[in-house]
Design a protein around this motif. Structure first.
Motif: not given
Length: 165
Positions: A37-55
């Motif tokens: 059910d998990k589809k989001t690999i990269a979450l909230h990649i932001h112009p300020n450089g922040n972001g998250y990857i699913y692991a």
């Protein structure tokens, strides 16, 4: 630290990921072929450089409560490696021998009992018996799943993470 455009360029280099623009200039990347059910690999990649990857199905990363790793300070190679491992982990449909990626426990191998803990220091134990995955609260069975992936997703959704002990 990589800038926003550099992170987007890396993520866009994966043809299996679909870009989804979200609020505040942030961008998500979805893996529609996920066997979960998990589809989001990269979450909230932001112009300020922040972001998250699913692991959430991988080991060796400092995860948040939803199974994501903050990649703000990651190098290009670290991001590529993590995205590749994340895609592989979500490609496993639970069939024996499907996943050969490092860092992901394969379902056809012996699996020791693993303790998971939440923020209130409550613990659950994940173990395998025959073809099923059991989650125990002390001596009592709390849930039973057909695949390791389903069991781990349940634990993450309930706010648990693997004990580091």
């Amino acid at each position: 630290m990589l800038n926003f455009e550099q992170k987007l360029e890396i993520l866009e280099s994966f043809p299996t990921l679909q870009r989804k623009n979200v609020s505040l200039g942030r961008v998500n990347f979805h893996y529609e072929e996920s066997q979960s059910d998990k589809k989001t690999i990269a979450l909230h990649i932001h112009p300020n450089g922040n972001g998250y990857i699913y692991a959430g199905l991988l080991q060796g990363y400092d995860l948040d409560e939803k199974g994501y790793v903050n990649v703000r300070e990651f190098t290009a190679e670290q991001i590529k490696t993590l995205v590749e491992a994340s895609i592989r982990s979500l490609s496993n449909d639970g069939e024996e021998g499907e996943s050969e990626s490092e860092g992901v426990r394969e379902e056809n191998h012996f699996y020791d009992a693993e303790v998971w803990i939440n923020g209130e220091e409550e613990s659950l134990t994940l173990t395998r018996d025959e073809d099923l995955w059991y989650i125990y609260t002390g001596p009592s069975i709390e849930m039973v799943f057909g695949t390791l992936q389903e069991a781990k997703e349940y634990l993450w959704e309930e706010g648990f993470s693997p004990s580091r002990d």
